[in-house]
Design an enzyme around this catalytic site. Sequence first.
Site, PDB file in Angstrom:
ATOM      1  N   LYS A  79      40.517  50.331  34.389  1.00 35.43           N
ATOM      2  CA  LYS A  79      41.563  49.311  34.505  1.00 35.43           C
ATOM      3  C   LYS A  79      42.220  49.334  32.985  1.00 35.43           C
ATOM      4  CE  LYS A  79      42.016  45.370  36.915  1.00 35.43           C
ATOM      5  NZ  LYS A  79      42.240  45.038  38.133  1.00 35.43           N
ATOM      6  N   GLY A 179      44.868  28.877  45.223  1.00 34.45           N
ATOM      7  CA  GLY A 179      46.091  29.504  44.665  1.00 34.45           C
ATOM      8  C   GLY A 179      46.635  30.233  45.772  1.00 34.45           C
ATOM      9  N   GLY A 181      49.340  32.590  45.483  1.00 35.36           N
ATOM     10  CA  GLY A 181      50.100  33.592  45.053  1.00 35.36           C
ATOM     11  C   GLY A 181      50.390  34.745  46.095  1.00 35.36           C
ATOM     12  N   VAL A 183      48.328  37.264  47.243  1.00 36.94           N
ATOM     13  CA  VAL A 183      47.105  37.270  48.209  1.00 36.94           C
ATOM     14  C   VAL A 183      46.951  35.748  48.879  1.00 36.94           C
ATOM     15  CG1 VAL A 183      44.603  37.718  48.648  1.00 36.94           C
ATOM     16  CG2 VAL A 183      45.871  39.072  46.616  1.00 36.94           C
TER      17      VAL A 183
HETATM   18  P1  NAD Z   1      49.017  35.810  41.679  1.00 38.26           P
HETATM   19  O1  NAD Z   1      49.146  35.808  40.179  1.00 38.26           O
HETATM   20  O2  NAD Z   1      50.197  36.227  42.663  1.00 38.26           O
HETATM   21  O3  NAD Z   1      48.560  34.514  42.448  1.00 38.26           O
HETATM   22  C1  NAD Z   1      47.799  33.407  41.846  1.00 38.26           C
HETATM   23  C2  NAD Z   1      47.979  32.145  42.006  1.00 38.26           C
HETATM   24  O4  NAD Z   1      46.800  31.357  41.549  1.00 38.26           O
HETATM   25  C3  NAD Z   1      49.408  31.820  41.308  1.00 38.26           C
HETATM   26  O5  NAD Z   1      50.359  30.950  42.584  1.00 38.26           O
HETATM   27  C4  NAD Z   1      49.012  30.677  40.477  1.00 38.26           C
HETATM   28  O6  NAD Z   1      49.823  29.634  40.335  1.00 38.26           O
HETATM   29  C5  NAD Z   1      47.848  30.284  41.138  1.00 38.26           C
HETATM   30  N1  NAD Z   1      46.610  29.439  40.301  1.00 38.26           N
HETATM   31  C6  NAD Z   1      46.667  29.525  38.780  1.00 38.26           C
HETATM   32  N2  NAD Z   1      45.870  28.973  38.378  1.00 38.26           N
HETATM   33  C7  NAD Z   1      45.514  28.105  39.437  1.00 38.26           C
HETATM   34  C8  NAD Z   1      44.593  26.790  39.419  1.00 38.26           C
HETATM   35  N3  NAD Z   1      43.866  26.333  38.468  1.00 38.26           N
HETATM   36  N4  NAD Z   1      44.435  26.327  40.668  1.00 38.26           N
HETATM   37  C9  NAD Z   1      45.125  26.475  41.742  1.00 38.26           C
HETATM   38  N5  NAD Z   1      45.901  27.702  41.689  1.00 38.26           N
HETATM   39  C10 NAD Z   1      46.044  28.293  40.468  1.00 38.26           C
HETATM   40  O7  NAD Z   1      47.720  36.776  42.059  1.00 38.26           O
HETATM   41  P2  NAD Z   1      47.543  37.447  43.425  1.00 38.26           P
HETATM   42  O8  NAD Z   1      47.777  38.972  43.172  1.00 38.26           O
HETATM   43  O9  NAD Z   1      47.583  36.702  44.605  1.00 38.26           O
HETATM   44  O10 NAD Z   1      45.694  37.707  42.942  1.00 38.26           O
HETATM   45  C11 NAD Z   1      44.921  36.559  43.257  1.00 38.26           C
HETATM   46  C12 NAD Z   1      43.546  36.981  42.862  1.00 38.26           C
HETATM   47  O11 NAD Z   1      43.001  37.786  43.745  1.00 38.26           O
HETATM   48  C13 NAD Z   1      43.370  37.187  41.227  1.00 38.26           C
HETATM   49  O12 NAD Z   1      42.116  36.985  40.810  1.00 38.26           O
HETATM   50  C14 NAD Z   1      43.304  38.816  41.372  1.00 38.26           C
HETATM   51  O13 NAD Z   1      42.659  39.568  40.541  1.00 38.26           O
HETATM   52  C15 NAD Z   1      42.679  38.873  42.887  1.00 38.26           C
HETATM   53  N6  NAD Z   1      43.005  40.238  43.305  1.00 38.26           N
HETATM   54  C16 NAD Z   1      44.033  40.614  43.946  1.00 38.26           C
HETATM   55  C17 NAD Z   1      44.581  41.552  44.653  1.00 38.26           C
HETATM   56  C18 NAD Z   1      45.826  42.016  45.046  1.00 38.26           C
HETATM   57  O14 NAD Z   1      45.911  43.000  45.822  1.00 38.26           O
HETATM   58  N7  NAD Z   1      46.840  41.368  44.456  1.00 38.26           N
HETATM   59  C19 NAD Z   1      43.565  42.644  44.681  1.00 38.26           C
HETATM   60  C20 NAD Z   1      42.393  42.346  44.558  1.00 38.26           C
HETATM   61  C21 NAD Z   1      41.870  41.055  43.798  1.00 38.26           C
END
Ligand code: NAD
Length: 353
Positions: A79, A179, A181, A183
């Site tokens: 990482k 959340g 975002g 995913v």
């Molecule tokens: P992202 O940054 O696109 O989305 C995160 C979302 O969470 C944002 O919309 C943000 O506003 C929201 N958020 C932040 N704090 C919050 C709170 N207190 N309450 C509610 N919403 C809140 O990230 P992502 O790529 O969608 O990833 C989401 C999670 O999944 C992360 O923990 C990431 O490590 C994990 N993950 C992502 C992937 C991937 O393919 N993107 C793969 C494995 C794990």
Amino acid sequence: MKIQTLTIDSHEEVLHVTDPVSALNAFIAIHDTSMGPALGGCRFWPFASEDEALADVLRLSRGMTFKNILAGLPHGGGKAVIIGDPGKIGTPVLFRAFGEAMNSLQGRYTTGEDVGVSVADMRYVRETTPYVSGLDSGPAASGDPSPLTARGVIAGMRAALEHRYGMACFDGVKVGVQGLGHVGFALCGLLHRLGAELTVADINQTQLGRAVAEFGATPIAPDDIPGARVDILAPCALGGTLNPQTLPLITAPIVAGSANNQLSNDMIGDMLWRADILYAPDYVINAGGVINVAAETSGHYDKRQVMRQVCRIGGTLQGIFARAKSEDRSPHRIADEIALERLRAARALQTAA
Ligand code: NAD
């Protein structure tokens, strides 16, 4: 650019990279390569200190070893974390400098997107290093991994529903998504199509509004989502949302979401189990994205093959849930144990060779 090697007993290789020209201040950690070259994303975050960033990269890279093992990938765990505000210092120059630093590892670690880093950013990294995945152009490009992560979460939720209720159908199932975002929003889209009823929370009002408009979701305040009256709680924001404060609030019989490091500590997983809440270990259920980028690094990206592999997340979780039930131990303990067993076997093979 200055690249300093840190000696950390638990990890194979850890670099601290600083470059005053580009403002790059990053840690790159390779936890273990017994299963193959390390694979794991790059996080860009305004960490409060270098110590905090280092602790995060060590924890996350170890997590990648476990995730890749459980996903059956021929990769170890690595990482990277870049310190700073992506909106302020996330320039092409910085990402090119990060790519140059990656070259010093000569392919022992391949990076990709994580929180705060986009596919567009990775294009700049690719200008200076071949050791990057999750690109959107080129012969084996696989693009944003998030939709595949969401698919894997669906497979995991199905396994949880099957284990808990003997049925894997989403019709009328109430899901609380924390959340929205990359995913979380994709997950909502899939769940909506499958007939689930959504309750959603995000600190980002635009994303919240989109989920309400596009999926008829019910919005609630971020503080209220852990206690939402739902069948499945899906943490898809940041880590540590399953903690001593939120645990007493959770009424959902299933917790299954994409966020990394959902448990603030291992004891919380045990407490969930004792409270009869079925928790899908985060690094098992959220492996869809890394399965996707691993296919890209192999040089022959085949979407259908990737989808099949992502669906197998469901089978892996079914096995973990069944063992958890028969041994009366939390699924996260079982997943860790399986990962460590496989890691020990791979290390023993390496030593013998
Ligand atoms: P992202 O940054 O696109 O989305 C995160 C979302 O969470 C944002 O919309 C943000 O506003 C929201 N958020 C932040 N704090 C919050 C709170 N207190 N309450 C509610 N919403 C809140 O990230 P992502 O790529 O969608 O990833 C989401 C999670 O999944 C992360 O923990 C990431 O490590 C994990 N993950 C992502 C992937 C991937 O393919 N993107 C793969 C494995 C794990």
